[in-house]
Scaffold this active site. Sequence first.
Site, PDB file in Angstrom:
ATOM      1  N   TYR A   1      -1.746  -0.671  11.015  1.00 15.71           N
ATOM      2  CA  TYR A   1      -1.896  -1.303   9.688  1.00 15.71           C
ATOM      3  C   TYR A   1      -0.718  -0.960   8.788  1.00 15.71           C
ATOM      4  O   TYR A   1      -0.035  -1.842   8.260  1.00 15.71           O
ATOM      5  CB  TYR A   1      -3.211  -0.867   9.021  1.00 15.71           C
ATOM      6  CG  TYR A   1      -3.247  -1.163   7.526  1.00 15.71           C
ATOM      7  CD1 TYR A   1      -3.246  -2.477   7.069  1.00 15.71           C
ATOM      8  CD2 TYR A   1      -3.267  -0.128   6.575  1.00 15.71           C
ATOM      9  CE1 TYR A   1      -3.253  -2.760   5.696  1.00 15.71           C
ATOM     10  CE2 TYR A   1      -3.276  -0.401   5.216  1.00 15.71           C
ATOM     11  CZ  TYR A   1      -3.273  -1.717   4.782  1.00 15.71           C
ATOM     12  OH  TYR A   1      -3.269  -2.000   3.428  1.00 15.71           O
TER      13      TYR A   1
ATOM     14  N   THR B   1       0.821  -1.216   0.000  1.00 19.05           N
ATOM     15  CA  THR B   1       0.000   0.000   0.000  1.00 19.05           C
ATOM     16  C   THR B   1       0.859   1.271   0.000  1.00 19.05           C
ATOM     17  O   THR B   1       2.002   1.250   0.462  1.00 19.05           O
ATOM     18  CB  THR B   1      -0.897  -0.004   1.266  1.00 19.05           C
ATOM     19  OG1 THR B   1      -1.441   1.284   1.462  1.00 19.05           O
ATOM     20  CG2 THR B   1      -0.124  -0.363   2.519  1.00 19.05           C
ATOM     21  N   ASP B   2       0.276   2.369  -0.460  1.00 16.41           N
ATOM     22  CA  ASP B   2       0.981   3.662  -0.381  1.00 16.41           C
ATOM     23  C   ASP B   2       0.990   4.208   1.048  1.00 16.41           C
ATOM     24  O   ASP B   2       1.699   5.169   1.347  1.00 16.41           O
ATOM     25  CB  ASP B   2       0.368   4.691  -1.350  1.00 16.41           C
ATOM     26  CG  ASP B   2      -1.093   5.028  -1.043  1.00 16.41           C
ATOM     27  OD1 ASP B   2      -1.701   4.378  -0.170  1.00 16.41           O
ATOM     28  OD2 ASP B   2      -1.634   5.948  -1.694  1.00 16.41           O
ATOM     29  N   GLU B   3       0.202   3.565   1.939  1.00 19.78           N
ATOM     30  CA  GLU B   3       0.145   4.075   3.320  1.00 19.78           C
ATOM     31  C   GLU B   3       1.479   3.901   4.043  1.00 19.78           C
ATOM     32  O   GLU B   3       1.710   4.523   5.070  1.00 19.78           O
ATOM     33  CB  GLU B   3      -0.996   3.400   4.086  1.00 19.78           C
ATOM     34  CG  GLU B   3      -2.337   3.670   3.439  1.00 19.78           C
ATOM     35  CD  GLU B   3      -3.530   3.350   4.321  1.00 19.78           C
ATOM     36  OE1 GLU B   3      -3.406   3.405   5.546  1.00 19.78           O
ATOM     37  OE2 GLU B   3      -4.595   3.045   3.754  1.00 19.78           O
TER      38      GLU B   3
ATOM     39  N   LYS C   1       2.301  -3.314   7.260  1.00 19.01           N
ATOM     40  CA  LYS C   1       2.521  -3.487   5.812  1.00 19.01           C
ATOM     41  C   LYS C   1       3.946  -3.047   5.455  1.00 19.01           C
ATOM     42  O   LYS C   1       4.614  -3.680   4.639  1.00 19.01           O
ATOM     43  CB  LYS C   1       1.507  -2.685   4.990  1.00 19.01           C
ATOM     44  CG  LYS C   1       0.090  -3.230   5.000  1.00 19.01           C
ATOM     45  CD  LYS C   1      -0.055  -4.630   4.414  1.00 19.01           C
ATOM     46  CE  LYS C   1       0.113  -4.698   2.910  1.00 19.01           C
ATOM     47  NZ  LYS C   1      -0.217  -6.030   2.371  1.00 19.01           N
TER      48      LYS C   1
HETATM   49  P1  NAD Z   1      -9.422  -7.478   2.179  1.00 17.62           P
HETATM   50  O1  NAD Z   1      -9.376  -7.179   3.641  1.00 17.62           O
HETATM   51  O2  NAD Z   1     -10.665  -7.211   1.416  1.00 17.62           O
HETATM   52  O3  NAD Z   1      -9.064  -9.028   1.956  1.00 17.62           O
HETATM   53  C1  NAD Z   1      -8.060  -9.692   2.650  1.00 17.62           C
HETATM   54  C2  NAD Z   1      -8.217 -11.186   2.397  1.00 17.62           C
HETATM   55  O4  NAD Z   1      -7.137 -11.859   3.063  1.00 17.62           O
HETATM   56  C3  NAD Z   1      -9.518 -11.769   2.949  1.00 17.62           C
HETATM   57  O5  NAD Z   1     -10.091 -12.647   2.013  1.00 17.62           O
HETATM   58  C4  NAD Z   1      -9.074 -12.518   4.202  1.00 17.62           C
HETATM   59  O6  NAD Z   1      -9.907 -13.622   4.513  1.00 17.62           O
HETATM   60  C5  NAD Z   1      -7.670 -12.961   3.793  1.00 17.62           C
HETATM   61  N1  NAD Z   1      -6.802 -13.213   4.945  1.00 17.62           N
HETATM   62  C6  NAD Z   1      -6.625 -12.403   6.026  1.00 17.62           C
HETATM   63  N2  NAD Z   1      -5.764 -12.981   6.884  1.00 17.62           N
HETATM   64  C7  NAD Z   1      -5.379 -14.160   6.326  1.00 17.62           C
HETATM   65  C8  NAD Z   1      -4.479 -15.200   6.725  1.00 17.62           C
HETATM   66  N3  NAD Z   1      -3.817 -15.135   7.890  1.00 17.62           N
HETATM   67  N4  NAD Z   1      -4.314 -16.252   5.907  1.00 17.62           N
HETATM   68  C9  NAD Z   1      -4.985 -16.329   4.727  1.00 17.62           C
HETATM   69  N5  NAD Z   1      -5.855 -15.388   4.302  1.00 17.62           N
HETATM   70  C10 NAD Z   1      -6.046 -14.318   5.094  1.00 17.62           C
HETATM   71  O7  NAD Z   1      -8.183  -6.719   1.558  1.00 17.62           O
HETATM   72  P2  NAD Z   1      -8.071  -5.979   0.145  1.00 17.62           P
HETATM   73  O8  NAD Z   1      -8.641  -4.630   0.264  1.00 17.62           O
HETATM   74  O9  NAD Z   1      -8.534  -6.897  -0.922  1.00 17.62           O
HETATM   75  O10 NAD Z   1      -6.486  -5.809   0.056  1.00 17.62           O
HETATM   76  C11 NAD Z   1      -5.672  -6.864  -0.462  1.00 17.62           C
HETATM   77  C12 NAD Z   1      -4.224  -6.474  -0.316  1.00 17.62           C
HETATM   78  O11 NAD Z   1      -3.980  -5.261  -1.012  1.00 17.62           O
HETATM   79  C13 NAD Z   1      -3.793  -6.229   1.125  1.00 17.62           C
HETATM   80  O12 NAD Z   1      -2.504  -6.748   1.292  1.00 17.62           O
HETATM   81  C14 NAD Z   1      -3.774  -4.708   1.252  1.00 17.62           C
HETATM   82  O13 NAD Z   1      -2.817  -4.289   2.194  1.00 17.62           O
HETATM   83  C15 NAD Z   1      -3.390  -4.315  -0.148  1.00 17.62           C
HETATM   84  N6  NAD Z   1      -3.883  -2.989  -0.579  1.00 17.62           N
HETATM   85  C16 NAD Z   1      -5.212  -2.697  -0.480  1.00 17.62           C
HETATM   86  C17 NAD Z   1      -5.681  -1.460  -0.917  1.00 17.62           C
HETATM   87  C18 NAD Z   1      -7.151  -1.106  -0.843  1.00 17.62           C
HETATM   88  O14 NAD Z   1      -7.485   0.066  -1.087  1.00 17.62           O
HETATM   89  N7  NAD Z   1      -8.045  -2.035  -0.568  1.00 17.62           N
HETATM   90  C19 NAD Z   1      -4.776  -0.514  -1.436  1.00 17.62           C
HETATM   91  C20 NAD Z   1      -3.427  -0.855  -1.535  1.00 17.62           C
HETATM   92  C21 NAD Z   1      -3.002  -2.110  -1.106  1.00 17.62           C
END
Ligand code: NAD
Length: 347
Positions: free
Chosen positions: A154, A129-131, A158
Amino acid sequence: MKILVTGGCGFIGSNYVIRQVIKRRNKVLNIDSLTYAGNIENLSILNDNVNYTFVHGDISDIKCLNKAFRDFNPDVVVHFAAESHVDRSIDDPLIFVKTNLVGTATLLQASLEHWKNTKNNFRFIHVSTDEVFGSINDKSLFTESTPYNPSSPYSASKAGSDFLVKAWQKTYNLPAIVTNCSNNYGPYQFPEKLIPLIIINCLNERPLPIYGNGKNIRDWLFVDDHCTALDIIIENGKIGETYNFGGNNQTSNIDIVNKICEILDEKKPLKSSKSYKALITYVKDRPGHDFKYAIDTSKMKNDFNWKPKEDLESGIRKTINWYLKNEKWWRKIQKKIYHQERLGLEN
Ligand code: NAD
């Protein structure tokens, strides 16, 4: 191509897995522990597809990972699994440390073992993430060399996971790449995050909670554009590099909320003929709330000619249409999981 995806039942993971299996005809094995954010129904469209396998497992469980690597023999790992909600990390930070740090390190170990044994053209893509860069207060942009300065449990977890991936790459030569993406939005996003929360609260005619003065700025990227960027990196990204993805549209939270209200005023006007904007309610700011994130995407543009297809207007319209069409999906989540007081929280 055989892609081992972690966290494929979450928001971005679901969009990514559907794209790989249906559009790109790749084989996917999805390991997901199905936390509150994971929804197996997101991928029910793939239930009978021979190119899709689901493993209900935790990325901190090395035995489960080793078995999955042996059985599936992946060419690529795309690592989405994480605890991802800033507000939850403030309430309960340790699960973020466990999943985002211990889980990522365990996955790196399993990947390393697999790569050493098979010596194939393997790649590990870490979705971050950019965070991790913290907050900016001026007109500058986050580049790939901006120093990390995370604010929340968080973003700190990350940031730590990015460093673990970089360490496994430098120390053990694991062929890994880190990607740092701005805020995503689109179909299947869990309704605790700002955009789905606001759409759903409008449709339920509930207050639209905005932190502080609503002036905090995020750089929004439509989820399909994120998935396209990941595919480019899998195919052409340089091992050991970091790539920033962003939407090139920094927008304040209040502007996003106003835009959603205006589109819904047009698509589904309130019976009272008032604007949905009348539901806007300012709430106490989140502690340590970063003011602004803004990504410099010139490396992706210069190296691969990548730029997002959707602008905010088209992306938000697509997203609203999806939530209007998929009311059953979000109503079920609301019934099952929702603690009503959490409805006021955004990312
Ligand atoms: P989300 O919270 O919607 O989904 C996370 C998934 O990971 C879920 O299906 C959950 O069941 C699974 N999970 C959690 N802990 C687990 C574990 N210990 N073992 C196996 N599975 C596990 O997240 P998202 O929004 O889809 O984000 C996905 C990734 O992208 C993350 O790594 C997040 O940091 C990164 N990201 C998200 C955004 C955003 O805006 N949503 C932006 C930049 C980066």
